[in-house]
Design a protein around this motif. Structure first.
Motif, PDB file in Angstrom:
ATOM      1  N   TYR A  64       1.067  -1.447  -0.039  1.00  0.00           N
ATOM      2  CA  TYR A  64       0.215  -0.160  -0.150  1.00  0.00           C
ATOM      3  C   TYR A  64       1.186   0.847  -0.290  1.00  0.00           C
ATOM      4  N   ILE A  85      -7.260  -3.186   0.088  1.00  0.00           N
ATOM      5  CA  ILE A  85      -6.442  -2.714   1.273  1.00  0.00           C
ATOM      6  C   ILE A  85      -6.841  -1.101   1.486  1.00  0.00           C
ATOM      7  N   ALA A  95      -6.968  -4.242   5.922  1.00  0.00           N
ATOM      8  CA  ALA A  95      -6.939  -4.903   5.336  1.00  0.00           C
ATOM      9  C   ALA A  95      -8.216  -6.328   4.909  1.00  0.00           C
TER      10      ALA A  95
END
Length: 163
Positions: A64, A85, A95
């Motif tokens: 991410y 995410i 998540a």
């Protein structure tokens, strides 16, 4: 002096466990900080070892952080499962992860012409693609709903900078 509030960990755990029941395609839900620290989690099946959870959290938060997406749909190489995410606060990520791909069950394709085997393989790939798309859609829906709820919960908290 302003009051510092902390999120009720029991309430958060119940919320995450409840979110797993929203879709049969959700196998785990994890809230972690952007440095990979696990803040809360829930698993549909048995909870894995802490080492595996840390690997999962670190892998997803690193992905991410590298991505420039607001919401990231990610397939982890270490487990093969699709995850959605999303940020829920500064440095806090959610998540939502689907099931790990199933291993081959040892069955072989029935004997026949190579043309028939190719047709069967094409049909299986199409079915797998449709199933994977449904899993992704379900994960995105659960992620959006849960992120909205968690953002609401977190918006009522006082952070050290606010004191």
């Amino acid at each position: 002096m302003a009051q510092v509030c902390l999120l009720d960990s029991d309430r958060l755990s119940l919320l995450l466990k409840d979110a797993i029941s929203w879709s049969s395609h959700v196998s785990s839900v994890m809230v972690s900080s952007s440095n990979g620290s696990i803040l809360a989690y829930a698993y549909r099946d048995a909870t894995p070892s802490i080492k595996r959870m840390r690997t999962q959290s670190t892998t997803m938060t690193a992905a991410y952080t590298v991505a420039s997406e607001d919401v990231l749909v990610f397939e982890a190489q270490n487990m093969g499962a699709t995850s959605v995410i999303a940020p829920i606060a500064d440095h806090v990520l959610l998540a939502v992860t689907g099931p790990e791909p199933k291993l081959a069950n040892g069955e072989t394709i029935s004997e026949g012409s190579s043309h028939n085997r190719e047709e069967e393989e094409d049909e299986e790939e199409e079915e797998d693609s449709e199933a994977q798309q449904q899993i992704r859609t379900d994960l995105e829906v659960v992620s959006q709903e849960l992120a909205h709820i968690l953002r609401g919960e977190l918006s009522t908290l006082k952070w050290p900078d606010d004191i």
